[in-house]
Design an enzyme around this catalytic site. Structure first.
Site, mmCIF file in Angstrom:
data_model
loop_
_atom_site.group_PDB
_atom_site.id
_atom_site.type_symbol
_atom_site.label_atom_id
_atom_site.label_comp_id
_atom_site.label_asym_id
_atom_site.label_seq_id
_atom_site.Cartn_x
_atom_site.Cartn_y
_atom_site.Cartn_z
ATOM 1 N N HIS A 1 -13.696 -41.551 -10.101
ATOM 2 C CA HIS A 1 -15.089 -41.887 -10.363
ATOM 3 C C HIS A 1 -15.969 -41.451 -9.195
ATOM 4 O O HIS A 1 -15.473 -41.092 -8.142
ATOM 5 C CB HIS A 1 -15.267 -43.393 -10.627
ATOM 6 C CG HIS A 1 -15.094 -44.276 -9.433
ATOM 7 N ND1 HIS A 1 -13.876 -44.782 -9.040
ATOM 8 C CD2 HIS A 1 -15.991 -44.738 -8.529
ATOM 9 C CE1 HIS A 1 -14.033 -45.525 -7.961
ATOM 10 N NE2 HIS A 1 -15.306 -45.522 -7.622
ATOM 11 N N GLU B 1 -19.765 -45.086 -11.163
ATOM 12 C CA GLU B 1 -19.896 -46.481 -10.755
ATOM 13 C C GLU B 1 -21.286 -46.699 -10.177
ATOM 14 O O GLU B 1 -21.694 -46.003 -9.253
ATOM 15 C CB GLU B 1 -18.841 -46.814 -9.694
ATOM 16 C CG GLU B 1 -18.982 -48.186 -9.089
ATOM 17 C CD GLU B 1 -18.068 -48.400 -7.892
ATOM 18 O OE1 GLU B 1 -18.172 -49.457 -7.272
ATOM 19 O OE2 GLU B 1 -17.256 -47.500 -7.563
ATOM 20 N N HIS C 1 -24.860 -33.703 -5.630
ATOM 21 C CA HIS C 1 -25.224 -34.050 -6.997
ATOM 22 C C HIS C 1 -23.967 -34.147 -7.858
ATOM 23 O O HIS C 1 -22.891 -33.714 -7.456
ATOM 24 C CB HIS C 1 -26.195 -33.024 -7.594
ATOM 25 C CG HIS C 1 -25.606 -31.653 -7.742
ATOM 26 N ND1 HIS C 1 -25.657 -30.725 -6.726
ATOM 27 C CD2 HIS C 1 -24.935 -31.063 -8.754
ATOM 28 C CE1 HIS C 1 -25.058 -29.610 -7.128
ATOM 29 N NE2 HIS C 1 -24.603 -29.795 -8.353
ATOM 30 N N GLU D 1 -27.275 -32.539 -12.132
ATOM 31 C CA GLU D 1 -27.418 -31.178 -12.654
ATOM 32 C C GLU D 1 -27.017 -31.150 -14.122
ATOM 33 O O GLU D 1 -26.019 -31.741 -14.517
ATOM 34 C CB GLU D 1 -26.529 -30.221 -11.868
ATOM 35 C CG GLU D 1 -26.704 -28.773 -12.289
ATOM 36 C CD GLU D 1 -25.874 -27.812 -11.457
ATOM 37 O OE1 GLU D 1 -26.120 -26.595 -11.557
ATOM 38 O OE2 GLU D 1 -24.975 -28.261 -10.723
#
Length: 132
Positions: free
Chosen positions: A6, A55, A74, A116
């Site tokens: 994550h 998260e 990003h 993005e």
């Protein structure tokens, strides 16, 4: 040996961020964890297609926006229909940078994180950057 699990973003207003990620990217909560003393809440978001999760961490005592440094990081999301995605994000007013030559653009979440948006046909993540 390792695999992705994550990514974490700390957010100032959890409900505002949950609405943004649902409306902008279709991400929904898949699990949560709250501190017994109410000092923090973690909400893991999923896309319903992959096992990767985002998260969102909310800290009860945080009142100031987070310092995102120079913002040179990003997370990228693939869009099956770039025209529809772009129209949706333009209507939301969250597009912060576009690179038409590369066929990508970025949206900004309520805390200033850049995300993005890339077309589904692209496969090599090295092709995508702000500098383009």
């Amino acid at each position: 040996m390792f695999s992705f699990n994550h990514v974490n973003f700390n957010v100032l207003e959890l409900e505002r961020s949950l609405r943004f990620y649902r409306d902008a990217l279709g991400l929904v909560p898949v699990r949560t964890k709250e501190a017994a003393d109410g000092s923090f809440k973690l909400v893991f978001l999923g896309d319903g297609k992959t096992g990767f999760q985002m998260e969102l961490t909310w800290l009860a005592d945080r009142t100031e926006p987070y310092d995102l440094g120079e913002g040179e990081f990003h997370v990228a999301f693939t869009a099956a229909d770039m025209e529809a995605a772009h129209a949706k994000h333009a209507a939301m007013g969250c597009i912060c940078f576009e690179n038409p030559a590369m066929g990508v653009y970025f949206i900004e979440d309520p805390d200033g994180y850049w995300l993005e948006i890339i077309p589904e046909r692209r496969g090599d993540p090295k092709e995508h950057s702000r500098e383009g």
